[in-house]
Design a protein around this motif. Structure first.
Motif, short mmCIF file in Angstrom:
data_model
loop_
_atom_site.label_atom_id
_atom_site.label_comp_id
_atom_site.label_asym_id
_atom_site.label_seq_id
_atom_site.Cartn_x
_atom_site.Cartn_y
_atom_site.Cartn_z
N ILE A 24 -0.24 -28.58 60.16
CA ILE A 24 1.17 -28.30 60.42
C ILE A 24 1.58 -26.99 59.77
O ILE A 24 2.29 -26.17 60.37
CB ILE A 24 2.06 -29.47 59.95
CG1 ILE A 24 1.80 -30.71 60.82
CG2 ILE A 24 3.53 -29.08 59.99
CD1 ILE A 24 2.42 -31.99 60.31
N ALA A 25 1.13 -26.76 58.55
CA ALA A 25 1.43 -25.50 57.86
C ALA A 25 0.89 -24.32 58.67
O ALA A 25 1.56 -23.28 58.79
CB ALA A 25 0.85 -25.51 56.46
N GLU A 26 -0.29 -24.49 59.24
CA GLU A 26 -0.87 -23.42 60.06
C GLU A 26 -0.02 -23.18 61.31
O GLU A 26 0.26 -22.03 61.67
CB GLU A 26 -2.29 -23.79 60.46
CG GLU A 26 -2.98 -22.71 61.26
CD GLU A 26 -4.42 -23.05 61.59
OE1 GLU A 26 -5.20 -22.10 61.78
OE2 GLU A 26 -4.77 -24.24 61.65
N GLU A 27 0.41 -24.25 61.97
CA GLU A 27 1.24 -24.12 63.17
C GLU A 27 2.55 -23.39 62.87
O GLU A 27 3.06 -22.66 63.71
CB GLU A 27 1.55 -25.50 63.74
CG GLU A 27 0.35 -26.18 64.36
CD GLU A 27 0.63 -27.63 64.72
OE1 GLU A 27 1.81 -28.04 64.75
OE2 GLU A 27 -0.34 -28.36 64.96
N GLY A 29 2.89 -21.11 60.64
CA GLY A 29 2.60 -19.79 60.12
C GLY A 29 2.67 -19.69 58.61
O GLY A 29 2.87 -18.61 58.06
N LEU A 30 2.48 -20.81 57.92
CA LEU A 30 2.60 -20.85 56.46
C LEU A 30 1.27 -21.03 55.74
O LEU A 30 1.22 -20.96 54.51
CB LEU A 30 3.55 -22.00 56.06
CG LEU A 30 4.95 -21.94 56.64
CD1 LEU A 30 5.70 -23.23 56.34
CD2 LEU A 30 5.70 -20.75 56.10
N TRP A 39 1.13 -24.77 47.37
CA TRP A 39 2.29 -25.40 48.02
C TRP A 39 3.60 -25.03 47.32
O TRP A 39 4.66 -25.02 47.94
CB TRP A 39 2.12 -26.91 48.05
CG TRP A 39 1.01 -27.35 48.96
CD1 TRP A 39 -0.22 -27.80 48.58
CD2 TRP A 39 1.01 -27.37 50.39
NE1 TRP A 39 -0.98 -28.08 49.69
CE2 TRP A 39 -0.24 -27.83 50.82
CE3 TRP A 39 1.96 -27.04 51.34
CZ2 TRP A 39 -0.58 -27.97 52.16
CZ3 TRP A 39 1.63 -27.18 52.69
CH2 TRP A 39 0.38 -27.64 53.08
N LYS A 40 3.55 -24.73 46.04
CA LYS A 40 4.77 -24.40 45.29
C LYS A 40 5.41 -23.09 45.75
O LYS A 40 6.56 -22.83 45.42
CB LYS A 40 4.46 -24.31 43.80
CG LYS A 40 4.12 -25.65 43.20
CD LYS A 40 3.85 -25.53 41.72
CE LYS A 40 3.53 -26.88 41.14
NZ LYS A 40 3.30 -26.83 39.70
N GLU A 46 11.03 -25.06 54.04
CA GLU A 46 9.69 -25.06 54.65
C GLU A 46 8.95 -26.36 54.38
O GLU A 46 8.34 -26.92 55.28
CB GLU A 46 8.90 -23.86 54.12
CG GLU A 46 9.43 -22.53 54.61
CD GLU A 46 8.90 -21.33 53.85
OE1 GLU A 46 8.91 -20.23 54.43
OE2 GLU A 46 8.48 -21.48 52.68
N THR A 47 9.01 -26.84 53.14
CA THR A 47 8.33 -28.10 52.83
C THR A 47 8.98 -29.27 53.55
O THR A 47 8.29 -30.19 53.97
CB THR A 47 8.27 -28.37 51.32
OG1 THR A 47 9.58 -28.35 50.79
CG2 THR A 47 7.41 -27.35 50.61
N GLY A 48 10.29 -29.22 53.70
CA GLY A 48 10.99 -30.26 54.45
C GLY A 48 10.59 -30.29 55.91
O GLY A 48 10.43 -31.35 56.51
N ARG A 49 10.40 -29.11 56.46
CA ARG A 49 9.97 -29.01 57.86
C ARG A 49 8.57 -29.60 58.03
O ARG A 49 8.30 -30.35 58.96
CB ARG A 49 9.98 -27.53 58.30
CG ARG A 49 9.60 -27.31 59.72
CD ARG A 49 10.71 -27.75 60.66
NE ARG A 49 10.35 -27.42 62.02
CZ ARG A 49 10.52 -28.25 63.05
NH1 ARG A 49 11.08 -29.42 62.86
NH2 ARG A 49 10.14 -27.91 64.24
#
Length: 61
Positions: A24-27, A29-30, A39-40, A46-49
Motif C-alpha cells: 500500500i505504501a508503494e501504491e 508513492g511512499l 515509518w516515523k 499518510e499513516t492514516g491513509r
C-alpha cells in the motif's frame, strides 16, 4: 548518539499483513521514504491513509 540505520526489508520474509502494508505504501508513492527513513518519517495523514486502506483490504477478503 547517531540515528539508527534501518535494515533493508526483505518482502519475501515478512508476515502477509506487514507485506500488504508495504504494498500500500508503494501504491501511494511512499515506499522510498519509508525504506530510507522508516515509518516515523510519514505524516499522520499518510499513516492514516495506509491504515484505512489496510483495514479495507483485510475486511474485503
Amino acid at each position: 548518539m547517531g540515528k539508527k540505520k534501518e535494515q533493508p526489508i526483505d518482502l519475501n520474509n515478512i508476515e502477509p499483513e506487514e507485506k500488504l502494508k508495504y504494498e500500500i505504501a508503494e501504491e501511494l508513492g511512499l515506499l522510498d521514504r519509508v525504506a530510507e527513513h522508516g515509518w516515523k518519517s510519514l505524516t499522520s495523514k499518510e499513516t492514516g491513509r495506509i491504515g484505512g486502506l489496510l483495514n479495507k483490504r483485510k475486511h474485503k477478503n
